[in-house]
Design a protein around this motif. Structure first.
Motif, PDB file in Angstrom:
ATOM      1  N   ASP A  32      12.039  -8.979  -2.526  1.00  0.00           N
ATOM      2  CA  ASP A  32      11.252  -7.470  -2.532  1.00  0.00           C
ATOM      3  C   ASP A  32      12.311  -6.283  -2.756  1.00  0.00           C
ATOM      4  N   ASP A 293      -2.504  -6.885  -6.558  1.00  0.00           N
ATOM      5  CA  ASP A 293      -2.656  -5.468  -7.226  1.00  0.00           C
ATOM      6  C   ASP A 293      -1.956  -5.574  -8.752  1.00  0.00           C
ATOM      7  N   VAL A 306      -6.994  -5.489  -1.007  1.00  0.00           N
ATOM      8  CA  VAL A 306      -6.148  -6.433  -0.487  1.00  0.00           C
ATOM      9  C   VAL A 306      -7.015  -7.836  -0.290  1.00  0.00           C
TER      10      VAL A 306
HETATM   11  C1  LIG Z   1      -5.869   4.743   0.073  1.00  0.00           C
HETATM   12  C2  LIG Z   1      -5.942   3.150   0.066  1.00  0.00           C
HETATM   13  C3  LIG Z   1      -6.626   2.505   0.813  1.00  0.00           C
HETATM   14  C4  LIG Z   1      -7.063   1.212   0.554  1.00  0.00           C
HETATM   15  N1  LIG Z   1      -7.767   0.368   1.956  1.00  0.00           N
HETATM   16  C5  LIG Z   1      -7.970  -0.711   1.571  1.00  0.00           C
HETATM   17  C6  LIG Z   1      -8.723  -1.309   2.343  1.00  0.00           C
HETATM   18  O1  LIG Z   1      -9.361  -0.779   3.291  1.00  0.00           O
HETATM   19  N2  LIG Z   1      -9.062  -2.753   2.134  1.00  0.00           N
HETATM   20  C7  LIG Z   1      -8.381  -3.285   1.411  1.00  0.00           C
HETATM   21  O2  LIG Z   1      -8.836  -4.550   1.045  1.00  0.00           O
HETATM   22  N3  LIG Z   1      -7.647  -2.789   0.349  1.00  0.00           N
HETATM   23  C8  LIG Z   1      -7.278  -1.545   0.569  1.00  0.00           C
HETATM   24  N4  LIG Z   1      -6.659  -0.935  -0.375  1.00  0.00           N
HETATM   25  C9  LIG Z   1      -5.883  -1.624  -1.329  1.00  0.00           C
HETATM   26  C10 LIG Z   1      -4.550  -2.378  -0.800  1.00  0.00           C
HETATM   27  O3  LIG Z   1      -3.729  -1.460  -0.272  1.00  0.00           O
HETATM   28  C11 LIG Z   1      -4.000  -2.941  -1.870  1.00  0.00           C
HETATM   29  O4  LIG Z   1      -4.769  -3.724  -2.505  1.00  0.00           O
HETATM   30  C12 LIG Z   1      -2.608  -3.812  -1.511  1.00  0.00           C
HETATM   31  O5  LIG Z   1      -1.907  -3.316  -0.718  1.00  0.00           O
HETATM   32  C13 LIG Z   1      -2.222  -4.533  -2.544  1.00  0.00           C
HETATM   33  O6  LIG Z   1      -1.145  -5.670  -2.155  1.00  0.00           O
HETATM   34  P1  LIG Z   1      -0.235  -6.119  -2.879  1.00  0.00           P
HETATM   35  O7  LIG Z   1       0.609  -7.069  -2.223  1.00  0.00           O
HETATM   36  O8  LIG Z   1      -0.760  -7.037  -4.094  1.00  0.00           O
HETATM   37  O9  LIG Z   1       0.693  -5.042  -3.703  1.00  0.00           O
HETATM   38  P2  LIG Z   1       1.734  -3.894  -2.682  1.00  0.00           P
HETATM   39  O10 LIG Z   1       0.968  -3.649  -1.295  1.00  0.00           O
HETATM   40  O11 LIG Z   1       1.752  -2.746  -3.656  1.00  0.00           O
HETATM   41  O12 LIG Z   1       2.976  -4.615  -2.362  1.00  0.00           O
HETATM   42  C14 LIG Z   1       4.038  -4.786  -3.801  1.00  0.00           C
HETATM   43  C15 LIG Z   1       5.259  -5.241  -3.144  1.00  0.00           C
HETATM   44  O13 LIG Z   1       6.004  -5.384  -4.225  1.00  0.00           O
HETATM   45  C16 LIG Z   1       7.457  -4.749  -4.165  1.00  0.00           C
HETATM   46  N5  LIG Z   1       8.040  -4.181  -5.579  1.00  0.00           N
HETATM   47  C17 LIG Z   1       7.290  -3.540  -6.289  1.00  0.00           C
HETATM   48  N6  LIG Z   1       8.273  -3.483  -7.470  1.00  0.00           N
HETATM   49  C18 LIG Z   1       9.204  -4.228  -7.310  1.00  0.00           C
HETATM   50  C19 LIG Z   1      10.264  -4.614  -8.037  1.00  0.00           C
HETATM   51  N7  LIG Z   1      10.380  -4.136  -9.423  1.00  0.00           N
HETATM   52  N8  LIG Z   1      11.022  -5.758  -7.588  1.00  0.00           N
HETATM   53  C20 LIG Z   1      10.757  -6.106  -6.396  1.00  0.00           C
HETATM   54  N9  LIG Z   1       9.795  -5.865  -5.645  1.00  0.00           N
HETATM   55  C21 LIG Z   1       8.952  -4.936  -5.985  1.00  0.00           C
HETATM   56  C22 LIG Z   1       7.219  -3.529  -3.120  1.00  0.00           C
HETATM   57  O14 LIG Z   1       8.212  -3.038  -2.429  1.00  0.00           O
HETATM   58  C23 LIG Z   1       5.927  -4.164  -2.413  1.00  0.00           C
HETATM   59  O15 LIG Z   1       6.385  -4.646  -1.293  1.00  0.00           O
HETATM   60  C24 LIG Z   1      -6.150   0.534  -0.210  1.00  0.00           C
HETATM   61  C25 LIG Z   1      -5.654   1.272  -1.031  1.00  0.00           C
HETATM   62  C26 LIG Z   1      -5.276   2.610  -0.968  1.00  0.00           C
HETATM   63  C27 LIG Z   1      -4.456   3.382  -2.093  1.00  0.00           C
END
Ligand SMILES: Cc1cc2nc3c(=O)[nH]c(=O)nc-3n(C[C@H](O)[C@H](O)[C@H](O)COP(=O)(O)OP(=O)(O)OC[C@H]3O[C@@H](n4cnc5c(N)ncnc54)[C@H](O)[C@@H]3O)c2cc1C
Length: 405
Positions: A32, A293, A306
């Motif tokens: 990360d 995502d 999420v």
């Molecule tokens: C305003 C808002 C409200 C929301 N509310 C909800 C809700 O109520 N319920 C719900 O289910 N979802 C909600 N969501 C959606 C939810 O936040 C996302 O779906 C979730 O955070 C996705 O998780 P993830 O682990 O796939 O990605 P992320 O949380 O984006 O994590 C990605 C990780 O990858 C790392 N990373 C990125 N690029 C690199 C790279 N090149 N090299 C190494 N590491 C890297 C980052 O540091 C990060 O730790 C909301 C979103 C928003 C914007």
């Protein structure tokens, strides 16, 4: 130890996958870009700005992993009802947990509380290595399968690389997988408020002509008078709202929310996020899988993002562990395709549903207004349809992986 799986992105989705695989003894390396683990004080003091509405099915997954108790020890707020209404008309719908025969519809949990519990679990698993300050720069094939090279030159190889690096996934781009971004025309303004009337464990959302405004219930020190705000609106309006003083933003929230929770006091900064919807053209290729995502990015109006990502990794882990027990290669595209087939339809249906909601509630024509009023109130009266929608909100759709049942 040579990793069998490299997870790029230690967000909520990537760390959950690492925990599912690591507890089964699969050697996993999580890379990360963040400088280190989340703040150890997460869930103590004032609630953090970023929260997630977790479905009952996601809660079961965390309970299966043994991390749910660590989250409740910090802070989680159950919600037992959901109320949604049309700010332009008279339509209203209310779902209550008891109608679905469950104690709660879901929980609001700060993202850092979720991550703190998962990171602590990973630290206990000898098969998992977490590497921070690790920004991925390149992805290639090599004789072990896939090789990930960091911006600082460090390199890691494994038969399978999982992209859990979020909506703007670098790995997805490096792998040449298309994901057309569709602008939703919205930005989400996020902040935390204290309200005059108790929220009583109800998640509320009003559909305004500019977009939905959600008050998600939070309880701090036993007091049910805090809410996390997600206000999806036009970019111009988002800029105006984030430029207001806290007092003026409180007044704007009170008015837009029809004072349903009385006076609103803004207790944190207001920040806005761009909202795009994306769906990767493919979830898998040889030695590579996209999850969370990185694979699909959805409007937050139904709080599903999420939760969909967690279902992705529960299914992917199930398929990988089944393949491993048969002695199959984890990076074999036939194994990975089973994951893609099980998840793509559910994610696509949810993306389409969010588009429909946004268009229906964004429409100003009186015919649409009538449809909204009849639709919401009609659904509210039609018990079987209401029960079906409630099961969706709880997350019970299709064949669930064993870890979520
Ligand atoms: C305003 C808002 C409200 C929301 N509310 C909800 C809700 O109520 N319920 C719900 O289910 N979802 C909600 N969501 C959606 C939810 O936040 C996302 O779906 C979730 O955070 C996705 O998780 P993830 O682990 O796939 O990605 P992320 O949380 O984006 O994590 C990605 C990780 O990858 C790392 N990373 C990125 N690029 C690199 C790279 N090149 N090299 C190494 N590491 C890297 C980052 O540091 C990060 O730790 C909301 C979103 C928003 C914007």
């Amino acid at each position: 130890m040579q990793p069998e799986v490299i997870v790029v992105g230690g967000g909520m989705v990537g760390t959950t996958l690492a925990a599912l695989l690591g507890e089964a003894g699969v050697a996993v390396c999580v890379l990360d870009a963040r400088p280190g683990p989340v703040d150890g004080d997460a869930g103590r003091g004032q609630p953090a700005m970023r929260v997630s509405a977790l479905t009952e099915v996601s809660r079961r997954l965390f309970a299966h992993l043994g991390v749910w108790s660590a989250m409740t020890a910090r802070r989680v707020t159950p919600y037992t009802a959901m109320q949604v209404w049309d700010g332009q008309g008279s339509g209203e719908i209310r779902f209550a947990a008891e109608q679905a025969g469950v104690p709660t519809l879901g929980h609001i949990v700060e993202n850092d509380v979720i991550l703190a519990a998962l990171e602590a679990r990973l630290a206990e698993l000898p098969a998992v290595e977490q590497v921070f300050d690790a920004q991925v720069g390149d992805l290639q094939h090599d004789d072990r399968g896939r090789r990930v090279t960091l911006k600082d030159g460090r390199a890691y190889s494994a038969p399978l690389v999982v992209a859990a690096d979020g909506a703007r996934s670098r790995l997805r781009t490096l792998a040449g997988i298309e994901a057309e971004a569709r602008d939703t025309g919205h930005r989400a303004v996020v902040t935390t408020v204290r309200v005059a009337l108790p929220h009583a464990g109800v998640a509320r959302q009003v559909f305004l002509p500019t977009g939905p405004l959600a008050f998600l219930p939070l309880t701090m020190d036993g007091e049910d008078r805090y809410c996390s705000i997600v206000w999806s609106t036009t970019p111009d309006e988002a800029e105006r709202l984030t430029g207001l003083t806290r007092e003026a933003l409180g007044v704007a929230l009170e008015e837009a929310f029809e004072r349903r929770l009385g006076r609103v006091e803004v207790i944190d900064a207001a920040v806005s996020f761009a909202l795009a919807q994306r769906h990767a053209a493919s979830y898998v290729s040889s030695g590579l899988a996209l999850v969370g995502d990185a694979a699909h990015n959805i409007h937050p109006l139904a709080g599903q993002g999420v939760n969909l990502g967690l279902m992705d990794v529960a299914v992917l882990a199930e398929e990988l562990l089944r393949a491993r027990s048969r002695g199959a290669e984890l990076g074999d595209v036939r194994v990975l395709s089973r994951y893609a087939r099980r998840r793509r339809g559910d994610n696509a249906a949810m993306l389409a549903m969010m588009d429909g909601f946004r268009l229906l509630f964004g429409a100003r024509h009186p015919a649409w207004q009538l449809a909204r009023n009849l639709g919401l109130s009609g659904v509210d009266r039609l018990t079987p349809l209401k029960r079906l929608l409630m099961r969706q909100a709880i997350g019970e759709r299709g064949r669930l992986p064993a870890s979520c049942r």
